[in-house]
Design a protein around this motif. Structure first.
Motif, PDB file in Angstrom:
ATOM      1  N   UNK A 105      16.817 -17.965 -49.496  1.00  0.00           N
ATOM      2  CA  UNK A 105      16.484 -16.783 -48.715  1.00  0.00           C
ATOM      3  C   UNK A 105      16.570 -17.048 -47.221  1.00  0.00           C
ATOM      4  N   UNK A 106      16.675 -18.343 -46.843  1.00  0.00           N
ATOM      5  CA  UNK A 106      16.706 -18.679 -45.428  1.00  0.00           C
ATOM      6  C   UNK A 106      15.335 -18.464 -44.796  1.00  0.00           C
ATOM      7  N   UNK A 107      15.321 -18.059 -43.542  1.00  0.00           N
ATOM      8  CA  UNK A 107      14.052 -17.788 -42.855  1.00  0.00           C
ATOM      9  C   UNK A 107      13.279 -16.683 -43.583  1.00  0.00           C
ATOM     10  N   UNK A 108      13.988 -15.715 -44.151  1.00  0.00           N
ATOM     11  CA  UNK A 108      13.351 -14.674 -44.984  1.00  0.00           C
ATOM     12  C   UNK A 108      13.160 -15.257 -46.380  1.00  0.00           C
ATOM     13  N   UNK A 109      12.312 -16.264 -46.453  1.00  0.00           N
ATOM     14  CA  UNK A 109      12.169 -17.090 -47.651  1.00  0.00           C
ATOM     15  C   UNK A 109      11.779 -16.265 -48.876  1.00  0.00           C
ATOM     16  N   UNK A 110      12.409 -16.593 -49.995  1.00  0.00           N
ATOM     17  CA  UNK A 110      12.082 -15.903 -51.233  1.00  0.00           C
ATOM     18  C   UNK A 110      10.657 -16.255 -51.669  1.00  0.00           C
ATOM     19  N   UNK A 111       9.964 -15.337 -52.323  1.00  0.00           N
ATOM     20  CA  UNK A 111       8.603 -15.632 -52.793  1.00  0.00           C
ATOM     21  C   UNK A 111       8.618 -16.567 -53.995  1.00  0.00           C
ATOM     22  N   UNK A 112       7.476 -17.140 -54.299  1.00  0.00           N
ATOM     23  CA  UNK A 112       7.344 -18.029 -55.450  1.00  0.00           C
ATOM     24  C   UNK A 112       7.788 -17.315 -56.719  1.00  0.00           C
ATOM     25  N   UNK A 113       8.509 -18.044 -57.552  1.00  0.00           N
ATOM     26  CA  UNK A 113       9.004 -17.473 -58.798  1.00  0.00           C
ATOM     27  C   UNK A 113      10.411 -16.936 -58.706  1.00  0.00           C
ATOM     28  N   UNK A 114      10.976 -16.881 -57.497  1.00  0.00           N
ATOM     29  CA  UNK A 114      12.325 -16.355 -57.314  1.00  0.00           C
ATOM     30  C   UNK A 114      13.331 -17.430 -56.891  1.00  0.00           C
ATOM     31  N   UNK A 115      12.875 -18.655 -56.716  1.00  0.00           N
ATOM     32  CA  UNK A 115      13.759 -19.720 -56.243  1.00  0.00           C
ATOM     33  C   UNK A 115      14.383 -20.542 -57.358  1.00  0.00           C
ATOM     34  N   UNK A 116      13.713 -20.572 -58.512  1.00  0.00           N
ATOM     35  CA  UNK A 116      14.060 -21.550 -59.544  1.00  0.00           C
ATOM     36  C   UNK A 116      15.480 -21.403 -60.091  1.00  0.00           C
ATOM     37  N   UNK A 169      18.584 -22.582 -38.517  1.00  0.00           N
ATOM     38  CA  UNK A 169      18.954 -21.448 -39.368  1.00  0.00           C
ATOM     39  C   UNK A 169      19.053 -20.150 -38.575  1.00  0.00           C
ATOM     40  N   UNK A 170      19.884 -19.256 -39.065  1.00  0.00           N
ATOM     41  CA  UNK A 170      19.963 -17.908 -38.506  1.00  0.00           C
ATOM     42  C   UNK A 170      18.629 -17.205 -38.717  1.00  0.00           C
ATOM     43  N   UNK A 171      18.175 -16.487 -37.678  1.00  0.00           N
ATOM     44  CA  UNK A 171      16.879 -15.805 -37.720  1.00  0.00           C
ATOM     45  C   UNK A 171      17.046 -14.299 -37.877  1.00  0.00           C
ATOM     46  N   UNK A 172      16.075 -13.618 -38.472  1.00  0.00           N
ATOM     47  CA  UNK A 172      16.080 -12.160 -38.428  1.00  0.00           C
ATOM     48  C   UNK A 172      16.091 -11.697 -36.969  1.00  0.00           C
ATOM     49  N   UNK A 199      21.419  -9.340 -38.063  1.00  0.00           N
ATOM     50  CA  UNK A 199      20.818  -9.853 -39.297  1.00  0.00           C
ATOM     51  C   UNK A 199      19.348  -9.457 -39.314  1.00  0.00           C
ATOM     52  N   UNK A 200      18.998  -8.513 -40.160  1.00  0.00           N
ATOM     53  CA  UNK A 200      17.612  -8.079 -40.291  1.00  0.00           C
ATOM     54  C   UNK A 200      16.881  -8.850 -41.385  1.00  0.00           C
ATOM     55  N   UNK A 201      17.639  -9.393 -42.308  1.00  0.00           N
ATOM     56  CA  UNK A 201      17.055 -10.151 -43.414  1.00  0.00           C
ATOM     57  C   UNK A 201      18.037 -11.257 -43.786  1.00  0.00           C
ATOM     58  N   UNK A 202      17.608 -12.501 -43.656  1.00  0.00           N
ATOM     59  CA  UNK A 202      18.530 -13.610 -43.944  1.00  0.00           C
ATOM     60  C   UNK A 202      18.741 -13.809 -45.438  1.00  0.00           C
ATOM     61  N   UNK A 203      17.961 -13.097 -46.258  1.00  0.00           N
ATOM     62  CA  UNK A 203      18.182 -13.161 -47.701  1.00  0.00           C
ATOM     63  C   UNK A 203      19.248 -12.167 -48.155  1.00  0.00           C
ATOM     64  N   UNK A 204      19.755 -11.373 -47.235  1.00  0.00           N
ATOM     65  CA  UNK A 204      20.914 -10.520 -47.522  1.00  0.00           C
ATOM     66  C   UNK A 204      22.148 -11.235 -46.983  1.00  0.00           C
ATOM     67  N   UNK A 205      22.326 -12.468 -47.462  1.00  0.00           N
ATOM     68  CA  UNK A 205      23.346 -13.363 -46.913  1.00  0.00           C
ATOM     69  C   UNK A 205      24.696 -13.262 -47.625  1.00  0.00           C
ATOM     70  N   UNK A 206      24.683 -12.852 -48.886  1.00  0.00           N
ATOM     71  CA  UNK A 206      25.935 -12.813 -49.641  1.00  0.00           C
ATOM     72  C   UNK A 206      26.959 -11.902 -49.011  1.00  0.00           C
ATOM     73  N   UNK A 207      26.499 -10.765 -48.524  1.00  0.00           N
ATOM     74  CA  UNK A 207      27.413  -9.808 -47.902  1.00  0.00           C
ATOM     75  C   UNK A 207      28.018 -10.365 -46.608  1.00  0.00           C
ATOM     76  N   UNK A 208      27.317 -11.306 -45.976  1.00  0.00           N
ATOM     77  CA  UNK A 208      27.835 -11.882 -44.730  1.00  0.00           C
ATOM     78  C   UNK A 208      29.005 -12.825 -44.993  1.00  0.00           C
ATOM     79  N   UNK A 209      28.871 -13.682 -46.013  1.00  0.00           N
ATOM     80  CA  UNK A 209      29.982 -14.595 -46.319  1.00  0.00           C
ATOM     81  C   UNK A 209      31.147 -13.825 -46.926  1.00  0.00           C
TER      82      UNK A 209
END
Length: 506
Positions: A275-286, A329-332, A346-356
């Motif tokens: 998720x980058x700086x917009x870190x994913x919550x627990x349970x979503x990283x595994x 890291x890139x910041x919001x 970049x408003x949310x670094x967890x919306x990264x797929x669309x950037x690449x």
């Protein structure tokens, strides 16, 4: 890898470890079981009472249900495995290819630890033989690279013998070769998705692609972080900025001298997404090692096309990066200048797929292909909309979207056409940049599609497959689908290339 053999031998005399037959519920909806075509010799060995024996053991004929029965001397094989096919078709109809594919897959999974099994499922045409072969080969998959290999019980079925496959018939032989090539590449994609992210970095993924390209006549070009910086690939660099494992953009190119059309396939390859700086919550990283499943699908599809020698030109673009939080890291709130020249807030670094993907789509567009299809585990919103087994299809051309949907269904992959509502574009307006990487929360999967559309070259037909749901199976295995990486979209892309080569797509 599981071997595949076609055979016209009789089931009763074949020396294998197991015989696979089909059973079904009666076509008229009555009670009991019926043996499917292909099971005649096995039924005879049970004095015509195979269905009765299976019923006694609790078999119902439901799709994917597996029942094992030891033989009693009438067969060379020591074991019969009966797999359910669901409702039997009427006399005017035949079993569907997807039903056969799933049944073969369920049987192969149940035969883990077995060396050799013969499949005597209903085969009335070439497409039936291919479906059974493909299903068995996909069902025999197991990811054991990180497990001790001492136990035979963990090893997948070693050899599939397809009865009724007519080995001397060119059409059946070609169908078997196609099934083997496609299944092996789907399984290669599964391996990549299942590989831990400490071993599958962007650089490692690029190395795998390079080696496979050399083996299969595919030209491979890898842009490292220096080349990406020189080229101005701000999206890929921005996503990878927080990781000590630098990003890569890999171009795969298969060409054929008789090709009249060119397809470009673009895959999201986030080898790990925190998720980058917009870190994913627990349970979503595994399970976030699976965020490169789109790139794996594109890679496997290009290699499949090369192995099949299809008369179509295909380029594959793997946008590889690791999305991590760190001081670099890139910041919001940051603004990235993309390869196209557009700026993105970049408003949310967890919306990264669309950037690449945006950088890769622009680069692919420069070569002016006849069509571009991107594949990505892009949004949780698509999972909420369509569930875990169906991917969404968006496009800038309604006819192409419909064609891709039909091709996916034909290939046996569940999909659904989705719109790109123009009114959702306004939500991505930015006071600072040309566009923001986030918009309205409702319809988030469609917003992501609209963002990608902005980076497709003018006049180029494009479709976007959001495989966030079916790319990684966190529940139990079913049919030919294992737990973990599934290889979603590979078969759709290969069938799209075949249809394009045949001139079926405008």
């Amino acid at each position: 890898m599981t071997a595949l053999t076609l055979s016209t031998a009789g089931a009763a005399t074949l020396r294998v470890d197991a015989l696979v037959v089909g059973v079904a519920k009666p076509a008229d909806g009555g009670k009991g079981l019926v043996a499917a075509p292909g099971a005649e010799a096995v039924d005879a060995a049970f004095d015509g009472k195979l269905a009765a024996v299976l019923e006694t053991l609790g078999a119902s004929g439901a799709e994917g249900e597996v029942t094992k029965v030891p033989t009693s001397g009438g067969l060379k094989a020591p074991l019969v495995l009966a797999v359910g096919l669901g409702r039997a078709p009427s006399k005017e109809e035949a079993y569907g290819t997807e039903a056969l594919r799933r049944a073969a897959g369920a049987a192969a999974r149940a035969l883990t630890g077995t060396k050799k099994a013969a499949f005597a499922l209903p085969v009335e045409a070439v497409e039936d033989a291919e479906a059974v072969a493909e299903g068995a080969l996909l069902g025999a998959y197991a990811f054991t690279a990180y497990q001790e290999q001492g136990e035979d019980a963990r090893r997948p079925l070693a050899e599939v013998v397809l009865l009724g496959g007519k080995p001397r018939d060119k059409a059946y032989k070609a169908a078997a070769e196609r099934a083997l090539a496609v299944a092996e590449e789907v399984n290669r994609a599964r391996d990549l998705v299942n590989t831990p992210p400490n071993d599958l970095t962007p650089e490692a993924f690029a190395a795998v692609a390079t080696a496979a390209g050399k083996e299969n006549g595919v030209k491979v070009q890898v842009l490292d972080e220096k080349a990406l910086a020189k080229g101005g690939y701000g999206g890929i660099l921005g996503v990878g900025a927080g990781s000590q494992n630098p990003p890569r953009l890999v171009r795969l190119a298969y060409t054929h001298p008789k090709a009249e059309k060119t397809l470009a396939l673009v895959g999201k390859g986030i080898t790990y997404d925190s998720g980058g700086i917009s870190l994913k919550p627990a349970g979503h990283n595994e399970t976030m090692k699976c965020d490169m499943a789109g790139a794996a699908a594109v890679f496997a599809a290009v290699v499949s096309v090369a192995r099949l020698g299809l008369p179509v030109n295909v380029t594959g673009w793997l946008a590889l990066a690791e999305n991590m939080p760190s001081g670099s890291a890139t910041r919001p709130g940051d603004v990235l200048r993309m390869y196209s020249g557009k700026t993105v807030e970049v408003l949310n670094t967890d919306a990264e797929g669309r950037l690449v993907l945006a950088d890769a789509l622009t680069r692919a567009s420069e070569e002016e292909p006849d069509a571009i299809v991107d594949v990505a585990t892009l949004t949780g919103a698509m999972v909420l909309a369509l569930g875990n087994r169906t991917f969404g299809i968006m496009a800038n051309d309604d006819a192409f979207r419909t064609a891709v949907h039909e091709i996916a269904e034909e290939a046996g992959e569940q999909s659904w056409p989705m719109p790109l509502p123009a009114e959702l574009r306004k939500g991505m307006d930015s006071p600072t940049a040309d566009i923001a990487n986030m918009g309205e929360r409702m319809g988030g999967g469609l917003v992501a599609g609209l963002f990608l559309k902005e980076f497709v070259g003018e006049g180029i037909t494009w479709a976007h497959l959001d495989i966030a749901g079916p790319a990684f199976n966190e529940s139990g295995p079913y049919g030919y689908t294992p737990k973990g990486g599934t290889g979603s979209a590979v078969r759709t892309l290969v069938r799209l290339a075949e249809r394009t080569a045949a001139g079926d797509l405008g």
